[in-house]
Design a protein around this motif. Structure first.
Motif, PDB file in Angstrom:
ATOM      1  N   HIS A 171     -17.772  23.476  19.611  1.00  0.00           N
ATOM      2  CA  HIS A 171     -19.436  23.114  19.799  1.00  0.00           C
ATOM      3  C   HIS A 171     -19.518  22.105  21.032  1.00  0.00           C
ATOM      4  CE1 HIS A 171     -19.812  24.807  15.697  1.00  0.00           C
ATOM      5  NE2 HIS A 171     -20.595  25.550  16.124  1.00  0.00           N
ATOM      6  N   ASN A 172     -18.617  21.261  21.051  1.00  0.00           N
ATOM      7  CA  ASN A 172     -18.714  20.165  21.800  1.00  0.00           C
ATOM      8  C   ASN A 172     -17.881  20.204  22.941  1.00  0.00           C
ATOM      9  OD1 ASN A 172     -18.743  17.700  23.091  1.00  0.00           O
ATOM     10  ND2 ASN A 172     -17.742  16.387  21.560  1.00  0.00           N
ATOM     11  N   ARG A 173     -18.540  20.812  24.261  1.00  0.00           N
ATOM     12  CA  ARG A 173     -17.600  21.158  25.021  1.00  0.00           C
ATOM     13  C   ARG A 173     -17.336  20.078  26.191  1.00  0.00           C
ATOM     14  NH1 ARG A 173     -18.633  27.195  27.303  1.00  0.00           N
ATOM     15  NH2 ARG A 173     -18.439  28.243  25.250  1.00  0.00           N
ATOM     16  N   ARG A 174     -16.899  18.970  25.849  1.00  0.00           N
ATOM     17  CA  ARG A 174     -16.292  17.779  26.741  1.00  0.00           C
ATOM     18  C   ARG A 174     -14.810  17.965  27.418  1.00  0.00           C
ATOM     19  NH1 ARG A 174     -13.321  13.623  24.495  1.00  0.00           N
ATOM     20  NH2 ARG A 174     -12.692  14.190  22.337  1.00  0.00           N
ATOM     21  N   GLU A 175     -14.646  17.516  28.541  1.00  0.00           N
ATOM     22  CA  GLU A 175     -13.709  17.648  29.183  1.00  0.00           C
ATOM     23  C   GLU A 175     -12.654  16.622  28.746  1.00  0.00           C
ATOM     24  OE1 GLU A 175     -14.506  16.503  33.245  1.00  0.00           O
ATOM     25  OE2 GLU A 175     -14.628  18.472  33.803  1.00  0.00           O
ATOM     26  N   ILE A 176     -11.381  17.121  28.423  1.00  0.00           N
ATOM     27  CA  ILE A 176     -10.270  16.575  27.973  1.00  0.00           C
ATOM     28  C   ILE A 176      -9.076  16.893  28.993  1.00  0.00           C
ATOM     29  CG2 ILE A 176     -11.018  16.767  25.653  1.00  0.00           C
ATOM     30  CD1 ILE A 176      -9.014  18.884  25.193  1.00  0.00           C
ATOM     31  N   ARG A 202     -10.940  30.170  11.204  1.00  0.00           N
ATOM     32  CA  ARG A 202     -11.190  28.916  11.808  1.00  0.00           C
ATOM     33  C   ARG A 202     -10.005  28.709  12.578  1.00  0.00           C
ATOM     34  NH1 ARG A 202     -12.700  22.754  10.078  1.00  0.00           N
ATOM     35  NH2 ARG A 202     -10.303  22.608  10.005  1.00  0.00           N
ATOM     36  N   GLU A 203     -10.129  27.829  13.737  1.00  0.00           N
ATOM     37  CA  GLU A 203      -9.013  27.645  15.028  1.00  0.00           C
ATOM     38  C   GLU A 203      -7.653  27.448  14.316  1.00  0.00           C
ATOM     39  OE1 GLU A 203     -10.178  25.781  18.311  1.00  0.00           O
ATOM     40  OE2 GLU A 203      -8.551  26.257  19.422  1.00  0.00           O
ATOM     41  N   ASP A 204      -7.793  26.200  13.640  1.00  0.00           N
ATOM     42  CA  ASP A 204      -6.371  25.547  13.019  1.00  0.00           C
ATOM     43  C   ASP A 204      -5.941  26.542  12.042  1.00  0.00           C
ATOM     44  OD1 ASP A 204      -8.775  25.181  11.287  1.00  0.00           O
ATOM     45  OD2 ASP A 204      -7.937  23.076  10.609  1.00  0.00           O
ATOM     46  N   ARG A 205      -6.752  27.162  11.367  1.00  0.00           N
ATOM     47  CA  ARG A 205      -6.018  28.144  10.169  1.00  0.00           C
ATOM     48  C   ARG A 205      -5.487  29.457  11.130  1.00  0.00           C
ATOM     49  NH1 ARG A 205      -6.314  29.546   4.343  1.00  0.00           N
ATOM     50  NH2 ARG A 205      -5.054  31.247   4.183  1.00  0.00           N
ATOM     51  N   LEU A 206      -5.972  29.893  11.925  1.00  0.00           N
ATOM     52  CA  LEU A 206      -5.242  31.130  12.776  1.00  0.00           C
ATOM     53  C   LEU A 206      -3.920  30.278  13.170  1.00  0.00           C
ATOM     54  CD1 LEU A 206      -4.926  33.665  14.122  1.00  0.00           C
ATOM     55  CD2 LEU A 206      -6.481  32.777  16.143  1.00  0.00           C
ATOM     56  N   ALA A 207      -3.980  28.981  13.877  1.00  0.00           N
ATOM     57  CA  ALA A 207      -2.708  28.321  14.315  1.00  0.00           C
ATOM     58  C   ALA A 207      -1.655  28.347  13.305  1.00  0.00           C
ATOM     59  CB  ALA A 207      -3.029  27.067  15.268  1.00  0.00           C
ATOM     60  N   ALA A 208      -2.209  27.938  12.240  1.00  0.00           N
ATOM     61  CA  ALA A 208      -1.199  27.726  11.025  1.00  0.00           C
ATOM     62  C   ALA A 208      -0.684  28.973  10.701  1.00  0.00           C
ATOM     63  CB  ALA A 208      -1.995  27.149   9.972  1.00  0.00           C
ATOM     64  N   GLU A 209      -1.368  30.048  10.397  1.00  0.00           N
ATOM     65  CA  GLU A 209      -0.974  31.419  10.123  1.00  0.00           C
ATOM     66  C   GLU A 209      -0.059  31.883  10.948  1.00  0.00           C
ATOM     67  OE1 GLU A 209      -4.921  32.893   7.253  1.00  0.00           O
ATOM     68  OE2 GLU A 209      -3.980  33.902   8.890  1.00  0.00           O
ATOM     69  N   ILE A 210      -0.218  31.873  12.316  1.00  0.00           N
ATOM     70  CA  ILE A 210       0.688  32.387  13.282  1.00  0.00           C
ATOM     71  C   ILE A 210       2.010  31.590  13.178  1.00  0.00           C
ATOM     72  CG2 ILE A 210       1.276  32.674  15.819  1.00  0.00           C
ATOM     73  CD1 ILE A 210      -0.813  34.539  14.905  1.00  0.00           C
ATOM     74  N   ALA A 250     -19.921  30.452  17.675  1.00  0.00           N
ATOM     75  CA  ALA A 250     -20.805  29.174  17.793  1.00  0.00           C
ATOM     76  C   ALA A 250     -21.477  28.942  16.195  1.00  0.00           C
ATOM     77  CB  ALA A 250     -21.759  28.734  18.739  1.00  0.00           C
ATOM     78  N   ARG A 251     -21.975  30.119  15.836  1.00  0.00           N
ATOM     79  CA  ARG A 251     -22.800  29.987  14.645  1.00  0.00           C
ATOM     80  C   ARG A 251     -21.904  29.593  13.427  1.00  0.00           C
ATOM     81  NH1 ARG A 251     -27.164  34.830  14.172  1.00  0.00           N
ATOM     82  NH2 ARG A 251     -27.523  34.119  16.478  1.00  0.00           N
ATOM     83  N   LEU A 308     -16.115  30.005  13.806  1.00  0.00           N
ATOM     84  CA  LEU A 308     -15.016  30.658  13.437  1.00  0.00           C
ATOM     85  C   LEU A 308     -14.623  31.581  14.749  1.00  0.00           C
ATOM     86  CD1 LEU A 308     -15.634  32.138   9.930  1.00  0.00           C
ATOM     87  CD2 LEU A 308     -14.380  30.122  10.263  1.00  0.00           C
ATOM     88  N   LEU A 309     -13.133  31.649  14.766  1.00  0.00           N
ATOM     89  CA  LEU A 309     -12.685  32.487  15.750  1.00  0.00           C
ATOM     90  C   LEU A 309     -12.683  34.133  15.677  1.00  0.00           C
ATOM     91  CD1 LEU A 309      -9.745  30.614  17.391  1.00  0.00           C
ATOM     92  CD2 LEU A 309     -12.001  30.622  18.057  1.00  0.00           C
ATOM     93  N   GLU A 310     -13.254  34.825  16.574  1.00  0.00           N
ATOM     94  CA  GLU A 310     -13.286  36.473  16.438  1.00  0.00           C
ATOM     95  C   GLU A 310     -12.453  37.028  17.495  1.00  0.00           C
ATOM     96  OE1 GLU A 310     -17.133  37.193  16.442  1.00  0.00           O
ATOM     97  OE2 GLU A 310     -17.688  36.241  14.463  1.00  0.00           O
ATOM     98  N   PRO A 311     -12.010  38.267  17.423  1.00  0.00           N
ATOM     99  CA  PRO A 311     -11.142  38.794  18.308  1.00  0.00           C
ATOM    100  C   PRO A 311     -12.039  38.839  19.732  1.00  0.00           C
ATOM    101  CG  PRO A 311     -11.195  40.148  16.346  1.00  0.00           C
ATOM    102  CD  PRO A 311     -11.970  39.016  16.206  1.00  0.00           C
ATOM    103  N   SER A 312     -11.462  38.693  20.965  1.00  0.00           N
ATOM    104  CA  SER A 312     -12.312  39.034  21.978  1.00  0.00           C
ATOM    105  C   SER A 312     -12.126  40.339  22.289  1.00  0.00           C
ATOM    106  CB  SER A 312     -11.792  37.939  23.322  1.00  0.00           C
ATOM    107  OG  SER A 312     -10.436  38.365  23.593  1.00  0.00           O
TER     108      SER A 312
END
Lengths: 462, 462
Positions: A74-79, A423-431, A358-359, A362-366
């Protein structure tokens, strides 16, 4: 406390760990030569240095232009971007510092003019020039060639992060980085034969000598491994966790050999491999602390290439490049699955990372959209429908059977097709979990089932 | 034609030279093993590649933020900075490609199972593991350690150009880059004695063993050489021309040894040295074409560090680190002369490069201004006046003997004090000529006069 300084707890923890590692290093110099202990201590120091440097250097990297926006937040700051460069620098520095430790006993033996009879040496004493030597130069040149290869790949990765080199230009460069490795392989081992599975031996004989083809094969591994890590990317932490899993399983494989009674003929190769993997695990874990969801830094292509090359280096010089293939199965699947887009059969958008909703958060397939005017040609349409039926692709058709959109061809999107939005971390953990399962199975096949198709395992003939 | 493409003449010349070099390389593989010819051909290719890449990559570098403004020109447009990174990349790439050529004959001899009796080998045949080896691993590890050191220094230089590392942080890093070099020196030669001049022999004996101090000395050379090239900088071309002069004189020194009847004991060391210097001359000349007045590109700290380290590598592994000192005399003078400002005795402005007089188009000495409120303390004022009297500094006093301004403490400013205002290319040419004169005198001293103070020259004892 600013975002670029360490908290009190972090400082204390890192200082304690560093002090312990330094104490170990000091003791090693007094006592016996234990490269594994030294390597562990250096890995601890490398972890501390990387952890602190990544935090401290954030603003510097952003100022130098290494920065990016996380599209899945949501918060698109530069890292800060390209923090893999810090990992690679600390790692290479640790490996260079390791040189005198690794060869300390040999140096003493080679230059003290005799008296150290307790050093186990496989070479006969060599009279060279005016000085008596018993130094294992072949070990040193293996070691140095590995460092050269890793240094080259780190520079390539950095150049890619700096200049966005085109895909076709950078694809083959890892093969050049592998030249020193292959030269050392040639002169140290030169084994280019492969053992034929039992069932094929009546036709092919017991061994097939691949000759120059074997070097082509190793160069191909050197090209594939870094690139394959680089394309299984796009969500926080995934580049680092897959690399840590592969490195940890390779280290486990090494440990299996070290548990056999000394001196096993393969002990040295696997000690060598461990001494490269442990510091890599150290710097990678430190990076993961900053790169796990929600990421405070990005790793950059530098890290992906570098990690891939570490695996190539240890597997070629440790003589288990085929074991590496087993551990890279998810990456191989991802590459094969991506091929339709990589080779242009299906349109390939600039970014294929999963889409952030954003709503829901969660991540969905692009997806790749298809317009009425631009529909896939018949054979490709047939293939897409088949993949859709096999649940290997999400295909959306309109009422008249025309393609509206298809999910992008990456493992991450496919996983989301299977499991629904995550959610992003869930996807990373599962992969990551999938990578662990496949890897452990790979090692199991390697060590247990191999005896069904091969008469002799590396355990005995190495 | 844009500024980032090659003209037709340039393209044709580069293609012709490249084709000739490739033809030489192909012939070498068929005929005998001639590493010097291979090295020459690779240097030609390195020249072509560097020349073209610097031209082509200009816009890419500017886009990535590597850009700078030439302060000594009327037309202050931005030009690409840090082009030394291209030199270093091409050079390292050439050196890695050179590995198989350099060891081609050895690889064949070591792996063909005998029959190649014409290979001159100083080591006895060594039975190692299961394979019969006659491979000169010590040569390979020297070679690889040199590449590791150069790679490390190139990365450091790049990091400096990217992040502007602080002086006190980066000063000692070349010493770490030299670790692999020193380890190899230790195991291959381990000579830490120096020959005592005749007149001192009654008191000290014929040889003095410096022991660990000798390694400190070599580390000091490794720190000094890159930094000293880096501080004799500031006008177009000067970094490159001084490096070319030093490299050419080192190559001349090598050639002197190669002219003696084969096999001279030092031949191998000097062949080794030449194989590192020739490609360096190749990439440096290509860089000079773009960096000479009026410069179209800047070289960056990367080039200065890298050049300095090339000299360290060849002189340590070629065993003539003392000869290098003679060739670095102008740099040593510049460093000693700069010391009052480097160590804060005299205020040091951010830039000390000569001042461009826009009206005359000439360079004049840049100055440190003194205000009435801020005058030097007594001993320093005395020193400044002394230097002024010795014509080693331009000192401007007001009517009451107070300091108004003093020229900055660099060789370039001093030269302008001596010679008056000069155009930028004229100044660079004169400093380069001075470097040549001093260097040739140094080599003359080394080879002719050394016999007056030493009983034996390296010519005989190696």
């Amino acid at each position: 406390m600013t975002s670029s300084s360490l908290s009190r707890t972090e400082s204390l923890s890192l200082l304690t760990l560093s002090a312990a590692c330094v104490a170990i290093l000091c003791n090693v110099f007094e006592g016996d030569d234990k490269p594994l202990i030294v390597s562990l201590a250096l890995s601890g120091l490398a972890f501390c240095a990387t952890f602190a440097l990544i935090r401290w250097l954030g603003p510097t990297f952003i100022k130098a232009g290494f920065k990016g926006v996380d599209l899945s937040k949501h918060n698109r700051r530069e890292i800060p971007e390209c923090m893999g460069a810090v990992c690679a620098s600390v790692y290479l520095f640790a490996m260079i510092v390791f040189v005198p430790f690794a060869f300390y006993k040999d140096v003493v033996a080679a230059t003290s003019g005799g008296g150290n009879r307790d050093v186990v040496l496989q070479v006969e004493h060599v009279q060279e020039g005016r000085f008596l030597h018993r130094f294992p130069h072949s070990k040193l040149s293996s070691y140095l060639s590995a460092i050269v290869s890793l240094h080259t790949i780190a520079s390539l990765g950095l150049a890619d992060d700096l200049f966005d080199i085109r895909w076709r230009h950078k694809f083959f460069i890892p093969a050049f980085a592998a030249i020193p490795l292959l030269v050392v392989y040639r002169v140290d081992f030169g084994v280019t034969s492969i053992v034929v599975p039992i069932h094929l031996q009546p036709y092919l004989g017991q061994l097939v000598d691949l000759g120059a083809l074997y070097y082509v094969y190793m160069a191909a591994v050197a090209i594939f491994s870094p690139n394959s890590i680089n394309i299984l990317a796009g969500i926080n932490g995934i580049e680092v966790t897959q690399s840590i899993v592969i490195a940890a399983l390779l280290a486990l494989n090494d440990a299996l050999y070290l548990l056999t009674p000394y001196p096993h003929p393969a002990t040295d190769s696997h000690l060598f491999s461990l001494s490269f993997l442990l510091p890599f695990l150290g710097v990678s874990c430190a990076l993961l602390c900053h790169n796990w969801y929600p990421a405070r830094v990005f790793v950059g292509d530098t890290y992906c290439y570098f990690a891939g090359m570490v695996f190539v280096v240890v597997s070629i010089l440790g003589h288990f490049s085929k074991t590496l293939i087993l551990l890279l199965l998810p990456q191989i699947f991802n590459f094969v699955y991506s091929a339709p887009q990589l080779f242009g059969l299906v349109p390939c958008p600039r970014h294929r990372l999963p889409r952030f909703n954003a709503r829901s958060g969660l991540l969905e397939p692009s997806v790749t959209p298809w317009t009425e005017a631009r529909q896939p040609r018949a054979p490709i349409a047939w293939g897409l429908r088949l993949l859709g039926k096999l649940r290997l692709l999400r295909v959306v058709l309109d009422g008249e059977g025309r393609f509206v959109e298809t999910s992008n061809f990456t493992l991450l999107n496919l996983w989301l097709v299977w499991r629904g939005p995550l959610r992003e971390d869930r996807l990373a953990a599962e992969i990551t979990a999938a990578q662990v399962v496949v890897g452990v199975m790979g090692l199991f096949v390697r060590h247990s089932l191999a005896s069904l198709v091969f008469l002799e395992d590396n355990w005995s003939i190495h």
